[in-house]
Design a protein around this motif. Structure first.
Motif, PDB file in Angstrom:
ATOM      1  N   TRP A  93       0.829  -1.214   0.000  1.00  0.00           N
ATOM      2  CA  TRP A  93       0.000   0.000   0.000  1.00  0.00           C
ATOM      3  C   TRP A  93       0.861   1.261   0.000  1.00  0.00           C
ATOM      4  CZ3 TRP A  93      -4.580   1.086  -1.560  1.00  0.00           C
ATOM      5  CH2 TRP A  93      -5.084   2.357  -1.310  1.00  0.00           C
ATOM      6  N   SER A  94       1.998   1.225   0.684  1.00  0.00           N
ATOM      7  CA  SER A  94       2.916   2.371   0.661  1.00  0.00           C
ATOM      8  C   SER A  94       3.403   2.627  -0.756  1.00  0.00           C
ATOM      9  CB  SER A  94       4.114   2.109   1.584  1.00  0.00           C
ATOM     10  OG  SER A  94       3.704   1.995   2.930  1.00  0.00           O
ATOM     11  N   SER A  95       3.703   1.561  -1.485  1.00  0.00           N
ATOM     12  CA  SER A  95       4.129   1.688  -2.875  1.00  0.00           C
ATOM     13  C   SER A  95       3.050   2.352  -3.724  1.00  0.00           C
ATOM     14  CB  SER A  95       4.461   0.294  -3.433  1.00  0.00           C
ATOM     15  OG  SER A  95       4.611   0.318  -4.836  1.00  0.00           O
ATOM     16  N   ILE A  96       1.804   1.970  -3.503  1.00  0.00           N
ATOM     17  CA  ILE A  96       0.688   2.565  -4.258  1.00  0.00           C
ATOM     18  C   ILE A  96       0.542   4.044  -3.932  1.00  0.00           C
ATOM     19  CG2 ILE A  96      -1.833   2.542  -4.457  1.00  0.00           C
ATOM     20  CD1 ILE A  96      -1.635  -0.544  -4.082  1.00  0.00           C
ATOM     21  N   GLU A  97       0.608   4.393  -2.657  1.00  0.00           N
ATOM     22  CA  GLU A  97       0.497   5.814  -2.278  1.00  0.00           C
ATOM     23  C   GLU A  97       1.627   6.646  -2.865  1.00  0.00           C
ATOM     24  OE1 GLU A  97      -0.094   6.912   1.722  1.00  0.00           O
ATOM     25  OE2 GLU A  97      -1.988   5.840   1.949  1.00  0.00           O
ATOM     26  N   ASN A  98       2.832   6.102  -2.876  1.00  0.00           N
ATOM     27  CA  ASN A  98       3.975   6.853  -3.411  1.00  0.00           C
ATOM     28  C   ASN A  98       3.774   7.233  -4.872  1.00  0.00           C
ATOM     29  OD1 ASN A  98       5.397   6.772  -0.997  1.00  0.00           O
ATOM     30  ND2 ASN A  98       6.491   4.904  -1.532  1.00  0.00           N
ATOM     31  N   GLN A  99       3.007   6.447  -5.598  1.00  0.00           N
ATOM     32  CA  GLN A  99       2.779   6.735  -7.015  1.00  0.00           C
ATOM     33  C   GLN A  99       1.601   7.670  -7.235  1.00  0.00           C
ATOM     34  OE1 GLN A  99       3.264   2.942  -9.537  1.00  0.00           O
ATOM     35  NE2 GLN A  99       3.183   2.162  -7.434  1.00  0.00           N
ATOM     36  N   TYR A 100       0.533   7.452  -6.526  1.00  0.00           N
ATOM     37  CA  TYR A 100      -0.704   8.195  -6.789  1.00  0.00           C
ATOM     38  C   TYR A 100      -0.836   9.488  -5.992  1.00  0.00           C
ATOM     39  CZ  TYR A 100      -2.745   4.353  -9.491  1.00  0.00           C
ATOM     40  OH  TYR A 100      -3.004   3.407 -10.458  1.00  0.00           O
ATOM     41  N   LEU A 101      -0.208   9.555  -4.830  1.00  0.00           N
ATOM     42  CA  LEU A 101      -0.485  10.676  -3.924  1.00  0.00           C
ATOM     43  C   LEU A 101       0.667  11.663  -3.785  1.00  0.00           C
ATOM     44  CD1 LEU A 101      -2.324   8.747  -1.051  1.00  0.00           C
ATOM     45  CD2 LEU A 101      -3.266   9.694  -3.165  1.00  0.00           C
ATOM     46  N   GLU A 102       1.780  11.428  -4.484  1.00  0.00           N
ATOM     47  CA  GLU A 102       2.931  12.327  -4.400  1.00  0.00           C
ATOM     48  C   GLU A 102       3.148  13.012  -5.738  1.00  0.00           C
ATOM     49  OE1 GLU A 102       4.759  13.065  -1.804  1.00  0.00           O
ATOM     50  OE2 GLU A 102       3.998  11.604  -0.367  1.00  0.00           O
ATOM     51  N   GLU A 103       3.032  14.324  -5.740  1.00  0.00           N
ATOM     52  CA  GLU A 103       3.253  15.083  -6.976  1.00  0.00           C
ATOM     53  C   GLU A 103       4.715  15.502  -7.088  1.00  0.00           C
ATOM     54  OE1 GLU A 103       1.105  18.672  -9.466  1.00  0.00           O
ATOM     55  OE2 GLU A 103       0.921  18.642  -7.302  1.00  0.00           O
ATOM     56  N   ASP A 104       5.246  16.101  -6.033  1.00  0.00           N
ATOM     57  CA  ASP A 104       6.660  16.455  -5.984  1.00  0.00           C
ATOM     58  C   ASP A 104       7.351  15.401  -5.126  1.00  0.00           C
ATOM     59  OD1 ASP A 104       9.158  17.502  -5.805  1.00  0.00           O
ATOM     60  OD2 ASP A 104       8.602  19.327  -4.735  1.00  0.00           O
ATOM     61  N   ASN A 105       8.122  14.556  -5.757  1.00  0.00           N
ATOM     62  CA  ASN A 105       8.638  13.368  -5.085  1.00  0.00           C
ATOM     63  C   ASN A 105       9.957  13.590  -4.359  1.00  0.00           C
ATOM     64  OD1 ASN A 105       8.321  10.433  -4.658  1.00  0.00           O
ATOM     65  ND2 ASN A 105      10.227  10.335  -5.818  1.00  0.00           N
ATOM     66  N   GLN A 106      10.518  14.792  -4.406  1.00  0.00           N
ATOM     67  CA  GLN A 106      11.878  14.989  -3.913  1.00  0.00           C
ATOM     68  C   GLN A 106      12.016  14.668  -2.425  1.00  0.00           C
ATOM     69  OE1 GLN A 106      13.494  18.861  -4.700  1.00  0.00           O
ATOM     70  NE2 GLN A 106      15.548  18.309  -4.044  1.00  0.00           N
ATOM     71  N   HIS A 107      11.087  15.154  -1.601  1.00  0.00           N
ATOM     72  CA  HIS A 107      11.200  14.896  -0.168  1.00  0.00           C
ATOM     73  C   HIS A 107      11.007  13.422   0.144  1.00  0.00           C
ATOM     74  CE1 HIS A 107       6.813  14.965  -0.444  1.00  0.00           C
ATOM     75  NE2 HIS A 107       6.778  14.387   0.731  1.00  0.00           N
ATOM     76  N   ASN A 108      10.128  12.763  -0.614  1.00  0.00           N
ATOM     77  CA  ASN A 108       9.893  11.341  -0.411  1.00  0.00           C
ATOM     78  C   ASN A 108      11.115  10.525  -0.810  1.00  0.00           C
ATOM     79  OD1 ASN A 108       8.262   9.271   0.482  1.00  0.00           O
ATOM     80  ND2 ASN A 108       7.179   9.026  -1.449  1.00  0.00           N
ATOM     81  N   GLN A 109      11.818  10.995  -1.812  1.00  0.00           N
ATOM     82  CA  GLN A 109      13.037  10.323  -2.246  1.00  0.00           C
ATOM     83  C   GLN A 109      14.109  10.399  -1.168  1.00  0.00           C
ATOM     84  OE1 GLN A 109      14.871  12.066  -5.673  1.00  0.00           O
ATOM     85  NE2 GLN A 109      16.284  10.365  -6.006  1.00  0.00           N
ATOM     86  N   LEU A 110      14.239  11.557  -0.540  1.00  0.00           N
ATOM     87  CA  LEU A 110      15.280  11.741   0.471  1.00  0.00           C
ATOM     88  C   LEU A 110      14.960  11.003   1.766  1.00  0.00           C
ATOM     89  CD1 LEU A 110      16.008  15.542  -0.045  1.00  0.00           C
ATOM     90  CD2 LEU A 110      17.432  13.617  -0.764  1.00  0.00           C
ATOM     91  N   LYS A 111      13.704  11.066   2.204  1.00  0.00           N
ATOM     92  CA  LYS A 111      13.338  10.461   3.490  1.00  0.00           C
ATOM     93  C   LYS A 111      13.048   8.967   3.375  1.00  0.00           C
ATOM     94  CE  LYS A 111      11.361  14.634   5.589  1.00  0.00           C
ATOM     95  NZ  LYS A 111      10.141  15.230   6.182  1.00  0.00           N
ATOM     96  N   ASN A 112      12.407   8.581   2.277  1.00  0.00           N
ATOM     97  CA  ASN A 112      11.865   7.237   2.174  1.00  0.00           C
ATOM     98  C   ASN A 112      12.583   6.381   1.136  1.00  0.00           C
ATOM     99  OD1 ASN A 112      10.124   5.146   2.767  1.00  0.00           O
ATOM    100  ND2 ASN A 112       8.441   5.933   1.539  1.00  0.00           N
ATOM    101  N   GLY A 113      13.540   6.969   0.405  1.00  0.00           N
ATOM    102  CA  GLY A 113      14.363   6.171  -0.490  1.00  0.00           C
ATOM    103  C   GLY A 113      13.675   5.653  -1.729  1.00  0.00           C
ATOM    104  N   VAL A 114      12.559   6.283  -2.165  1.00  0.00           N
ATOM    105  CA  VAL A 114      11.927   5.841  -3.402  1.00  0.00           C
ATOM    106  C   VAL A 114      12.729   6.364  -4.585  1.00  0.00           C
ATOM    107  CG1 VAL A 114       9.637   5.808  -2.349  1.00  0.00           C
ATOM    108  CG2 VAL A 114      10.400   7.845  -3.560  1.00  0.00           C
TER     109      VAL A 114
END
Length: 577
Positions: A93-114
């Motif tokens: 479910w985290s994988s699904i949210e990362n795709q559908y609910l994140e528009e600017d992915n930069q912070h998610n990349q730094l904190k969560n390693g996507v």
């Protein structure tokens, strides 16, 4: 007073240790004296260490990132042991949210390693035939190589070109051979309903009323976390496995002595392709590798293999004072010189069946934001006997390869359901080393799904089935997904990649969904509704879509979201579904 003036972060260490490996469980206790917690600002932090026995670099799954380490999360009342929330397939479910609910992915990349581009598929469309070719992330057409190293990577490796020398041929690339496999810290938000992750209105979690919480986090298997990547040269990308690929070596194979302009006594293997940036090889000091001479391509020479341990990665001196783009792997073993062409190198034991990649979590902590409400607000909250939250339950179903029609029963007893999401997985590819289909899922292009209709409480939704194929009712499918997300308080911000041919098909993990109740105050009773999804397929799943592989037997995962209620009184605590 502001929340900031009346709040502080509290770090909680697991009751059963600070270091964990795959499939182990961390148990956290939040005592009732903490009072109230702001769940949306609470998170899990940990350092993750790659413990591959062959010293092979790895990345997280592109769409899940570091959240891939959490397989499930169970939350209990500390007072009476009542299970309040159970979140299975948490990483999916985290994988699904990362795709559908994140528009600017930069912070998610730094904190969560996507990944910097967290999506499941790339699409190319033939301009003449208009045929879509789909490439799954991690496969040919959408490969992941060592250029992704950085925020993604938890076995850190320098992205620099390393030390070059035009004088001393024995110089070792110090950047490539510096400290490797250093642990990296990541922060994982708590995607739990009891911590107000879902829903429109944000509220504090009353730890006091629950008599405290016990949180059990089960960590995922190695193969759901550790993703292999391709070695990259200036000429192309290569799998570094015995069963499929390997880096080509210069004609002659092992060069034991006399290599380079100064004829040193180094033992080395010179790679065939030019390599501008040796970091992109993904080979570090201590890597355990094999050199292989394939008889089929060597003019009748016998098949030969030999193991060695890399001691350095260095540039070959051109002899003209200009650094060369030829790279040598330095080792200290005595290997038989392998003559002829078609030699290659790969990591030891890198087979399809044997998985040598493992991870360890260190300094695992639960960080909760304690909030002390004003007295008048606290009195009102303590008097409340009911706490509502939105959460999910998972239901599994098997889809046989040969089925052209399928009715999937959802055995939910939720009395206050909000929506249903469905995800498809190829059983044979769900844990592939390069592309875990568990996360990417299967689009209609490959399952040949061409008809969707829900049958709930003896009624059909929609009245006419729709075809989710990209050239049919793709927009209808996407609209249904957007509406379903809205029922759980989430606004879809990205439905996929729109550049180039990608707009022609699905690029996010494919879902079909059904909104059951619109608006925060409305719910749907599934308890006696006997929900069913009726599906049709144009072909058997032994037939593969363009650019893909045959799905064969598939697994369906249904996420059923509903409002759950915790009833609290002075003598008891009860969960109502």
């Amino acid at each position: 007073m502001s929340v900031a003036e009346n709040s502080k972060f509290i770090s909680l260490v697991a009751d059963n240790g600070t270091e964990f490996t795959s499939e182990q469980k961390a148990i956290f206790t939040i005592h009732p004296d903490i009072g109230f917690v702001k769940g949306k600002d609470s998170y899990i932090s940990f350092d993750i260490l790659n413990e591959d026995i062959n010293n092979r670099v790895a990345v997280f799954p592109a769409t899940a990132g570091a959240s891939s380490v959490i397989d499930r999360m169970d939350i209990y009342s500390l007072a009476n042991g009542q299970l309040l929330e159970s979140l299975t397939n948490y990483n999916l479910w985290s994988s699904i949210e990362n795709q559908y609910l994140e528009e600017d992915n930069q912070h998610n990349q730094l904190k969560n390693g996507v990944s910097s581009d967290p999506r499941a598929y790339a699409c190319a469309q033939d301009p003449g035939t208009k045929v879509n070719t789909i490439s799954e992330v991690g496969r040919d057409g959408f490969k992941r190589d060592n250029s992704e190293l950085g925020a993604l990577n938890f076995s850190q490796i320098s992205s620099g070109a390393g030390t070059q020398s035009d004088v001393v041929d024995t110089d070792i690339d110090t950047e490539m051979c510096a400290k490797k496999f250093a642990a990296r810290k990541f922060l994982i938000p708590l995607k739990a309903g009891i911590f107000s992750h879902f829903g429109v209105s944000e509220k504090l979690t009353p730890i006091l009323l629950f008599g405290g919480l016990r949180i059990e986090i089960t960590f995922a298997s190695d193969k759901r976390v550790m993703t292999r990547i391709y070695g990259k040269t200036d000429a192309g990308t290569y799998k570094m496995d015995n069963y499929d690929g390997g880096l080509p070596v210069v004609d002659g194979g092992v060069v034991a002595t006399g290599a380079g302009a100064t004829a040193t006594t180094l033992k080395q293997i010179i790679l065939k392709d030019d390599i501008t940036d040796p970091a992109l090889l993904g080979i570090t000091r201590g890597a355990k590798m094999t050199i292989d001479k394939d008889a089929a391509g060597g003019g009748g020479a016998a098949t030969q293999t030999a193991n060695f341990v890399v001691e350095g990665v260095r540039r070959i001196n051109s002899g003209t004072g200009v650094p060369s783009n030829k790279i040598a792997l330095v080792f200290n073993a005595v290997l038989t010189t392998m003559t002829g062409n078609d030699c290659r190198i790969y990591f030891q034991n890198a087979t399809a069946a044997l998985d040598t990649q493992t991870y360890k979590l260190k300094n695992v902590e639960l960080k909760v934001l304690q909030v002390i409400p004003p007295q008048n607000l606290m009195k009102g909250m303590i008097k409340e006997s009911q706490f509502d939250f939105i959460s999910w339950d998972c239901f599994l179903d098997n889809l046989p390869s040969s089925s052209l029609t399928h009715q999937s029963e959802i055995t939910s007893v939720a009395s206050a359901a909000k929506s249903i999401f469905t995800h498809y997985i190829s059983v044979s590819h769900q844990d592939n080393h390069y592309h875990q289909n568990y996360y990417a899922g299967q689009p209609p292009h490959n399952t040949h799904l061409n008809s969707i209709q829900y049958f709930i409480n003896n009624k059909l939704y929609p009245l006419n089935a729709y075809n989710p194929q990209a050239k049919n009712d793709k927009v209808v499918n996407m609209n249904e997904v957007v509406k379903a997300f809205q029922t759980i308080g989430k606004q879809v911000k990205k439905l996929g990649e729109c550049r180039g041919g990608n707009i022609a098909d699905y690029t996010n993990t494919y879902l079909h969904a059904r909104e059951l109740a619109r608006g925060e105050q409305f719910v749907y009773n599934l308890k006696d509704a006997e929900p069913q999804i009726r599906l049709g397929f144009s072909q058997e799943r032994s037939n593969q879509g363009a650019g893909m592989y045959a799905v064969n037997n598939a697994r369906m995962i249904h996420f059923v979201f509903s409002v759950k209620t915790i009833m609290v009184n002075k003598d008891n605590l009860q969960l109502l579904l």
